[in-house]
Design an enzyme around this catalytic site. Structure first.
Site, PDB file in Angstrom:
ATOM      1  N   ASP A  93      -2.545   6.676  -3.156  1.00  0.00           N
ATOM      2  CA  ASP A  93      -1.461   5.998  -2.440  1.00  0.00           C
ATOM      3  C   ASP A  93      -0.905   4.895  -3.362  1.00  0.00           C
ATOM      4  O   ASP A  93      -1.331   4.784  -4.519  1.00  0.00           O
ATOM      5  CB  ASP A  93      -1.952   5.438  -1.089  1.00  0.00           C
ATOM      6  CG  ASP A  93      -2.902   4.266  -1.242  1.00  0.00           C
ATOM      7  OD1 ASP A  93      -3.658   4.253  -2.231  1.00  0.00           O
ATOM      8  OD2 ASP A  93      -2.889   3.356  -0.395  1.00  0.00           O
ATOM      9  N   SER A 115       0.819  -1.223   0.000  1.00  0.00           N
ATOM     10  CA  SER A 115       0.000   0.000   0.000  1.00  0.00           C
ATOM     11  C   SER A 115       0.851   1.270   0.000  1.00  0.00           C
ATOM     12  O   SER A 115       1.591   1.518  -0.926  1.00  0.00           O
ATOM     13  CB  SER A 115      -0.968  -0.059   1.185  1.00  0.00           C
ATOM     14  OG  SER A 115      -1.818   1.050   1.177  1.00  0.00           O
TER      15      SER A 115
END
Ligand code: MG
Length: 457
Positions: free
Chosen positions: A244, A101
């Site tokens: 992100d 992530s």
């Protein structure tokens, strides 16, 4: 079968995370692949990854393990996590994403997806951990080993899926000018493709895969988005967008260069999509603005513990339409029950187009609250600190769903020990900006003080 209660839990809030060749070795990754294959026991498992340089290495190790259990691996290539989840949902096959992530480039991770496209339930993760610790793998003979095939259509399936939930003609008619910063992450192609199909003219920033994230840090916080904010503040663009690393989150900058808090984005999506009788799910950490909006619309609001998979699961159980967190992770139930950055982008453009308003004017329609976030290092056990904090607070309204949420006359404070770091997160919210900061700092000082004293409990 023995349980893993005496063994370390491998899966955290968002899969297994670690540094490859250190605590996330190829040997371990391959064995986890064997455990995943054994657990699912299906003909096919899909796999995708983000742009990290170690992605191919971990992908190969995990996929080898899965194939050794007789399962065919469908390689979807580099894709946003929600694009892999959407593929899983549409084809009813489980999946694995190799991603860390927003973590720094040295990290990577293994995340499992259920055949309905949501993050795997803890119960199933425990079963995978049990199989791993007991080495009870389903090993097949050479003649039955799985193979690997690839499917290049996952990105297009995903983009079309997102577009099916918005008024494409209305958005196209507006000919929006946008800047999108994909941060060298997994949305480097999908989000620009979506924007082009929605008739936007765009400037892209960091829209090429770079697993070292050399252009900017992967977490889309204001301090990491200086280039985007500076370009937006020069004028001439309608919306700034940033993701992100695995693009399950999207954050926005208004046409004047102001960063829009995730709480406000969530409020905007809630406000523009809910109807009486719908349900909304959000953790204890997000703004009271959501309470006000849901109350006004006659909509039930369900608060949960912090964590995206908890929000998704609660949404499914309650058939909720919208869910989300204050960090830009929004779940739009009619599309799929997981955080989805591109879906959030499309919803915000849809809102701007159908209301014919600038994003800064839309922001003004959300009840104004201010959140101040800080954290304090944790040296003492939370169980020791908790009663001392309760003794200090004179509030009679305390929510203990996740940490302590203390309601006061002019705001609230949330104190929550982090599950991943030795810190206690401290959030203060109030309608008055200065008061939000005061509340957070008051409890920050209290916890620091309590940890300096020798424990009396
Ligand atoms: Mg993410």
């Amino acid at each position: 079968m023995p349980t893993t209660s005496d063994k370390p839990q491998l899966f955290g809030t968002n899969g297994i995370r670690g540094i490859p060749n250190k605590d996330l070795s190829t040997e371990f990754s391959m064995e986890i692949g064997k455990a995943i294959g054994t657990h699912f026991g299906v003909p096919e498992i899909v796999m995708g990854r983000d742009t990290r340089d170690t992605g191919q290495m971990i992908f190969n190790a995990v996929s080898s393990g899965i194939m050794s259990t007789g399962i065919t691996v469908v390689d979807l290539g580099i894709l946003p996590t929600p694009a892999v989840q959407y593929y899983c949902k549409m084809k009813s096959v489980p999946g694995v994403v190799i991603t860390a992530s927003h973590n720094p480039p040295q990290f990577n991770g293994i995340k499992c997806i259920a055949a309905d496209g949501t993050e795997l339930e803890r119960k199933s993760e425990e079963e995978i951990e049990n199989i791993y610790y007991n080495k009870s793998y389903h090993q097949v003979g050479w003649e039955n080993a799985g193979t690997m095939i690839s499917d290049q259509n996952a990105a297009s399936l995903y983009v079309h899926g997102v577009m099916s939930h918005v008024d494409v003609a209305a958005i196209k008619a507006k000919k929006f000018r946008v800047i999108v910063d994909t941060g060298n992450g997994a949305a480097f192609s999908t989000t620009p493709t979506l924007l082009r199909k929605l008739g936007c003219s765009m400037v892209t920033l960091n829209a090429f895969p770079d697993g070292m994230f050399t252009s900017r840090t992967s977490e889309p916080k204001p301090e990491n988005l200086k280039d985007l904010i500076s370009l937006m503040s020069k004028g001439g663009f309608d919306l700034g967008i940033a993701h992100d690393g695995d693009a399950d989150r999207a954050v926005f900058i208004d046409e004047k260069g102001n960063f829009i808090d995730g709480d406000i984005t969530l409020s905007l999506v809630v406000k523009s999509t809910i109807k009486k009788g719908d349900r909304v799910v959000t953790p204890v950490s997000s703004s009271d603005a959501i309470n006000d909006l849901c109350k006004e619309a006659g909509v039930e609001l369900i608060r949960t513990k912090v964590g995206a998979p908890i929000v998704s699961r609660t949404m499914i159980e309650n058939q909720a339409k919208i869910g989300g967190e204050e960090n830009g992770g929004i779940v739009f139930g009619p599309h799929q029950y997981c955080r989805d950055g591109a879906m959030t982008v499309a919803l915000i453009l849809n809102l701007m187009a159908t209301h014919k308003k600038k994003i800064s004017d839309l922001v003004k329609t959300v009840p104004e609250y201010h959140i101040f976030k800080t954290s304090v290092e944790r040296h003492k056990d939370w169980k020791t600190l908790e009663p001392q904090i309760l003794k200090y607070s004179e509030s009679t309204l305390i929510d203990r769903l996740d940490g302590l949420k203390i309601y006061l006359e002019d705001g609230w404070v949330l104190l929550r020990p982090s599950g991943t770091e030795p810190i206690i997160r401290v959030y203060g919210e109030s309608k008055i900006k200065k008061r939000a900061e005061e509340l957070a700092l008051e409890y920050h000082a209290l916890i620091s003080g309590l940890q300096e004293e020798p424990s009396s409990l």
